[in-house]
Design an enzyme around this catalytic site. Structure first.
Site, PDB file in Angstrom:
ATOM      1  CG  HIS A  72     -10.853   8.361   6.185  1.00  0.00           C
ATOM      2  ND1 HIS A  72     -11.647   8.181   5.088  1.00  0.00           N
ATOM      3  CD2 HIS A  72      -9.692   8.887   5.734  1.00  0.00           C
ATOM      4  CE1 HIS A  72     -10.993   8.592   4.007  1.00  0.00           C
ATOM      5  NE2 HIS A  72      -9.797   9.030   4.373  1.00  0.00           N
ATOM      6  CB  CYS A 104      15.333   2.213   5.016  1.00  0.00           C
ATOM      7  SG  CYS A 104      16.195   1.286   6.312  1.00  0.00           S
ATOM      8  CD  GLU A 110      -6.555   4.002  -0.653  1.00  0.00           C
ATOM      9  OE1 GLU A 110      -6.533   5.044   0.031  1.00  0.00           O
ATOM     10  OE2 GLU A 110      -5.743   3.082  -0.493  1.00  0.00           O
ATOM     11  CG  ASN A 119      -1.938   1.097   1.181  1.00  0.00           C
ATOM     12  OD1 ASN A 119      -2.783   1.086   0.301  1.00  0.00           O
ATOM     13  ND2 ASN A 119      -1.859   2.058   2.064  1.00  0.00           N
ATOM     14  CD  GLU A 120      -1.574   5.830  -0.069  1.00  0.00           C
ATOM     15  OE1 GLU A 120      -1.226   6.169   1.077  1.00  0.00           O
ATOM     16  OE2 GLU A 120      -2.505   6.372  -0.683  1.00  0.00           O
ATOM     17  CB  CYS A 170      19.280   0.121   7.944  1.00  0.00           C
ATOM     18  SG  CYS A 170      19.140  -1.009   6.546  1.00  0.00           S
TER      19      CYS A 170
HETATM   20  C1  GLA Z   1      -4.315   6.243   2.104  1.00  0.00           C
HETATM   21  C2  GLA Z   1      -4.175   4.766   2.393  1.00  0.00           C
HETATM   22  C3  GLA Z   1      -5.376   4.147   3.017  1.00  0.00           C
HETATM   23  C4  GLA Z   1      -6.023   5.078   3.997  1.00  0.00           C
HETATM   24  C5  GLA Z   1      -6.337   6.373   3.308  1.00  0.00           C
HETATM   25  C6  GLA Z   1      -7.087   7.340   4.167  1.00  0.00           C
HETATM   26  O1  GLA Z   1      -4.619   6.517   0.820  1.00  0.00           O
HETATM   27  O2  GLA Z   1      -3.803   4.023   1.275  1.00  0.00           O
HETATM   28  O3  GLA Z   1      -4.987   2.955   3.651  1.00  0.00           O
HETATM   29  O4  GLA Z   1      -5.178   5.301   5.058  1.00  0.00           O
HETATM   30  O5  GLA Z   1      -5.143   6.972   2.912  1.00  0.00           O
HETATM   31  O6  GLA Z   1      -7.362   8.527   3.474  1.00  0.00           O
HETATM   32 ZN    ZN Z   2      17.295  -0.422   5.280  1.00  0.00          ZN
END
Ligand code: GLA
Ligand code: ZN
Length: 677
Positions: free
Chosen positions: A361, A160, A310, A154-155, A162
Site C-alpha cells: 500500500h 454478527c 485517511e 477502525n472503520e 450469533c
Molecule cells: C482502511 C483502513 C486502514 C487501511 C486502509 C488501506 O481505510 O482504515 O487501516 O487498511 O484502509 O487503504
Molecule cells: Zn454476535
C-alpha cells in the site's frame, strides 16, 4: 464560530496512520521517521489502532510504555497524536479465551481467529475486554498533552448473527413494537403466512431462512447500526471513565451502505472519513466530483469542520489495480478536503509495513526509506501549502443547497424487488443532482430525511422511496415558505417499515407537487426514451434529453408541464413539472434523466430564483467551494481537467494562494481567493 472549531489552534492537521509497534526493534527507523516527518510538515499521527497485542501481550498484563514514549517523543518534536483504541483487531489469546467474541455469519457459521473488523458487537466478553483496555488508555495515554483526539476503533462495519445478537435483536424489536401483533401488522407478515406468534421466533435474515420480508431486513440493518453505535458509545464511556475528556471521532467509509452514519452523531465530537478514490480510472473531474460529494456528506453530519482521516499518498493495494497518483493529484486531493471543510489532510500510512496484507500500500515513507522519492516530495509540498493556509482551520462551509441522500431509504429502495432489479439508480441520481449544484460552484450539504430543511433555498431529493421522520411535512413547509424543491420519480412510495402507502403517491405531497404518480415503467438496458421541452416553458429549457431505466407516468392536477416524453405509449405525458405552492416551487422529475438535464434544470432555477453563486461561470471539471470566517470568504478553485483552463475570479477578491496568471489555472492546480466580508 469559535464553538465550531475542532481544535483551538490555528492549524490544519497533516500526517496520518503510523504504526511504530511494527518497528520497535529498529530504533534507527523510529528516529529517522521523526526527522522525515518534520521535514514534510507532518504535525499529527494516528497511533494505537492495531496495537492490542503489543499493549496487552497477555491477558491483564499491560505494556503501554512504548506508546507513551512515542507520544512523548513526537510531542517534543511538535507532532500531535490521534490516539486509536485497538478494538478493530484482537489478539489471539483473547479469541481463544473468549470464543463468543468471534463473529457468526448469516449462514450461522462462527469465524476462526484472523483478519480484523470481525468481532461481535454484543458480546459481553468483548465489551468487557475493550472497556478494560480503553479505560487504561484513557487514563495513561489519553491525558498526555500530545494527544489531541481519540479515534475509536477502525472503520466499524459488518453484522454478527450469533445467539447473543439474535437475543439483542429480539429485545430491540420488542422495545420498538411492544407486541408481536403490532410487529406482524407493520411487517405485513400475513404475506406467505410468515406470521410470528412470539418475539422469540424471530431470526435475523439468512440465505438459509427468511430474506424476502423487507421490513425484517430493514429493521435488522437498523439494529446493526444501533448495536454498533451502542458499542462505540461503550468504547467512548470507557475512555471517559479513564478520565480522558478529549474529543472523539470514528473514521467512516466512502459511501458505506452497511451503517447509517447519522446514528453516530451522538458518539462523535468530530466527523472523519477515509477517502480512497480510484484516481485515473475515470476522468479526474468525475472522480473529484464523486469525492467532493463524500466530503460534503461527512461535513453535513455535524455541520462543522471535519477531518480527512485517511487517504493514500500513492497507490491503494486493495483495489483492482494499484494505480500511482499522477503528479499534483495528491496535493489536489488534500486541498479538496480542506476546500470542503476538512481541517486535515491525513494519509494511510506514514511508513509502509514490511509484511502482511498492506506491504504494497502506498505510504509517505516507502521501503526504500529515503526522502528523495516523488511521493515524499509531494507530501512536503502539501505540508508547506497547509502551513501557508492554516488560518482557514475552524472556518465554516455555508450551503444554501442540499441533496437528500438517505441511507435507510437506500436500504429499502434497493431491497424492494421492483421496479428494476437489475439496477435502481439511487446513488447515480443523487450524484447527478449533486453534480448539477456543484457545476454552479454552490456549496452543497448532503443530508438525510432526519435533517431539517430550514435555511436552504434549494433542496434536491432523488428517489425518496421511503418517507420517514415526517419527511413529507418537512418538504411541504419548506416549499410553503419559499423553498425550491426538486424531487424525482419513485418518491413517497412506502412508509418507514416499507409498507406501501395507499391512496396515491408521492404520498402526502400530491397537492404540493400538483400531480399523482400512476405507474412506473422499468426499461431494459438497451431501451431509451427522450424528454422534449414544452415551448415557452417557465425554465426556458429548449433542448432534448435522454432518459433510461425508469419512466414514471404521472397525472397532473395543476402543475405546469415543462417537458414531455418523446415516445412509447406514454408519449406526451410529463417528464418534468413545476407546481407553485405557497411561496415556493415544487419540481417533479418523472424519469431517470441524463446529467445534462439536471445541470440545465438547476441552472434554470438558479437564474430564475437569483441564487448566489461564488463565480460567474464554472467551466466543466473546475471545482469551486467556499469557506468563511467572520472576516473572510475563501474561494477555492481547483482544475481537474487534463489541461489548463481559464477561470473567472470572485468579485473584490485577492489571489491568496496558488498561481493563476491571467486567470489560467493549470491542471490539478488550486487557487484560493480571499475576499473581505
Ligand atoms: C482502511 C483502513 C486502514 C487501511 C486502509 C488501506 O481505510 O482504515 O487501516 O487498511 O484502509 O487503504
Ligand atoms: Zn454476535
Amino acid at each position: 464560530m469559535e464553538g465550531n472549531k475542532i481544535f483551538q489552534t490555528e492549524k490544519l492537521l497533516h500526517g496520518g496512520d503510523y504504526n511504530p509497534e511494527q518497528w520497535l526493534e529498529y530504533p534507527e527507523i523510529l528516529e529517522k521517521d521523526i526527522e522525515l516527518f518534520k521535514k514534510a510538515g507532518i504535525n499529527t499521527v494516528t497511533m494505537g489502532m492495531f496495537s492490542w497485542s503489543k499493549l496487552e501481550p497477555e491477558e491483564g498484563k499491560y505494556d503501554f510504555q512504548w506508546l507513551l514514549d512515542m507520544v512523548e517523543r513526537l510531542y517534543q518534536n511538535g507532532i500531535s497524536t490521534i490516539l486509536g483504541t485497538p478494538s478493530g483487531a484482537r489478539p489471539k489469546w483473547l479469541a481463544e479465551q473468549y470464543p463468543e467474541v468471534l463473529r457468526v455469519d448469516a449462514e450461522r457459521r462462527r469465524a476462526l481467529f484472523g483478519g480484523r473488523h470481525n468481532h461481535c458487537y454484543t458480546s459481553p466478553d468483548y465489551r468487557k475486554k475493550v472497556w478494560e483496555i480503553n479505560k487504561r488508555l484513557g487514563e495513561q495515554i489519553g491525558k498526555h498533552p500530545g494527544v489531541v483526539l481519540l479515534h475509536i476503533s477502525n472503520e466499524y462495519g459488518g453484522d454478527c448473527h450469533c445467539p447473543l445478537c439474535q437475543e439483542a435483536f429480539r429485545n430491540w424489536l420488542k422495545e420498538k413494537y411492544g407486541t408481536i401483533e403490532e410487529l406482524n401488522r407493520r411487517w405485513n407478515t400475513d404475506f406467505w403466512s410468515h406470521t410470528y406468534q412470539s418475539f422469540d421466533q424471530i431470526e435475523s435474515p439468512s440465505p438459509r431462512g427468511e430474506m424476502m420480508l423487507h421490513a425484517l431486513n430493514l429493521d435488522w440493518k437498523r439494529f446493526v447500526t444501533h448495536q454498533t453505535a451502542d458499542f462505540a458509545m461503550h468504547e467512548k464511556a470507557a475512555l471517559r471513565a479513564g478520565g480522558c475528556e478529549k474529543p472523539v471521532t470514528l473514521n467512516f467509509m466512502d459511501d458505506f451502505e452497511g451503517l447509517n452514519y447519522r446514528k453516530f452523531k451522538e458518539v462523535i465530537d468530530v466527523a472523519s472519513w477515509d477517502s480512497y478514490p480510484e484516481w485515473h480510472r475515470k476522468p479526474e473531474r468525475i472522480t473529484a466530483a464523486e469525492t467532493a460529494m463524500q466530503h460534503d456528506f461527512m461535513r453535513s453530519l455535524l455541520k462543522k469542520p471535519y477531518l480527512l482521516m485517511e487517504s493514500s499518498p500513492s497507490s491503494t493495494n486493495w483495489q483492482d489495480v494499484s494505480k500511482l497518483r499522477k503528479p499534483g493529484v495528491i496535493c489536489a486531493a488534500a486541498l479538496q478536503a480542506i476546500a470542503h471543510g476538512s481541517d486535515s489532510a491525513l494519509y494511510f500510512q506514514m511508513r509502509q509495513s514490511r509484511g502482511a496484507s498492506e506491504k504494497f500500500h502506498g505510504a509517505v515513507i516507502d521501503h526504500y526509506g529515503g526522502e528523495d522519492t516523488r511521493v515524499y516530495q509531494e507530501v512536503c509540498e502539501i505540508g508547506e501549502a497547509l502551513d501557508r493556509i492554516s488560518e482557514v482551520s475552524g472556518t465554516q462551509v455555508r450551503a444554501q443547497a442540499a441533496v437528500v441522500y438517505d441511507t435507510e431509504n437506500r436500504w429499502a429502495l434497493l431491497d424492494a424487488q421492483g421496479p428494476r432489479n437489475i439496477g435502481m439508480p439511487y446513488q447515480d441520481t443523487a450524484k447527478k443532482m449533486y453534480g448539477a449544484l456543484r457545476r454552479q460552484g454552490m456549496n452543497t450539504d448532503v443530508i438525510d430525511m432526519e435533517d431539517s430543511l430550514d435555511g436552504y433555498r434549494l433542496v434536491l431529493i432523488p428517489m425518496a422511496y421511503m418517507f420517514r421522520s415526517d419527511f413529507e411535512k418537512k418538504v411541504r413547509s419548506f416549499v410553503e415558505n419559499g423553498g425550491g424543491a426538486v424531487m424525482t420519480f419513485w418518491s413517497g412510495v412506502a412508509d418507514d417499515t416499507d409498507a406501501c402507502f395507499l391512496g396515491g403517491t408521492p404520498w402526502g405531497l400530491m397537492d404540493v407537487f400538483g400531480l399523482r404518480s400512476m405507474e412506473i415503467d422499468g426499461l431494459y438496458e438497451e431501451e431509451e426514451n427522450g424528454a422534449v421541452p414544452v415551448p415557452g416553458n417557465s425554465l426556458s429549457l429548449d433542448k432534448k434529453y435522454s432518459c433510461r431505466n425508469l419512466c414514471e407516468l404521472v397525472k397532473t392536477s395543476g402543475a405546469e408541464v415543462i417537458m414531455q416524453y418523446e415516445k412509447d405509449f406514454y408519449e406526451g405525458l410529463p417528464v418534468l413539472t413545476c407546481n407553485a405552492y405557497g411561496k415556493g416551487k415544487a419540481y417533479y422529475v418523472c424519469a431517470d434523466m441524463e446529467q445534462e438535464f439536471y445541470t440545465d434544470v438547476v441552472d434554470g432555477i438558479v437564474k430564475q430564483e437569483e441564487l448566489d453563486t461564488p463565480l460567474d461561470t464554472v467551466p466543466e471539471g473546475v471545482e469551486v467551494s467556499t469557506r468563511e470566517s467572520e472576516e473572510w470568504i475563501y474561494t477555492f478553485v481547483q482544475n481537474y481537467n487534463a489541461m489548463p483552463v481559464r477561470i473567472s475570479v470572485p468579485d473584490n477578491a485577492q489571489l491568496w494562494f496558488g498561481e493563476a496568471e491571467d486567470g489560467m489555472l493549470s491542471k490539478f492546480a488550486t487557487a484560493i481567493y480571499r475576499t473581505r466580508k
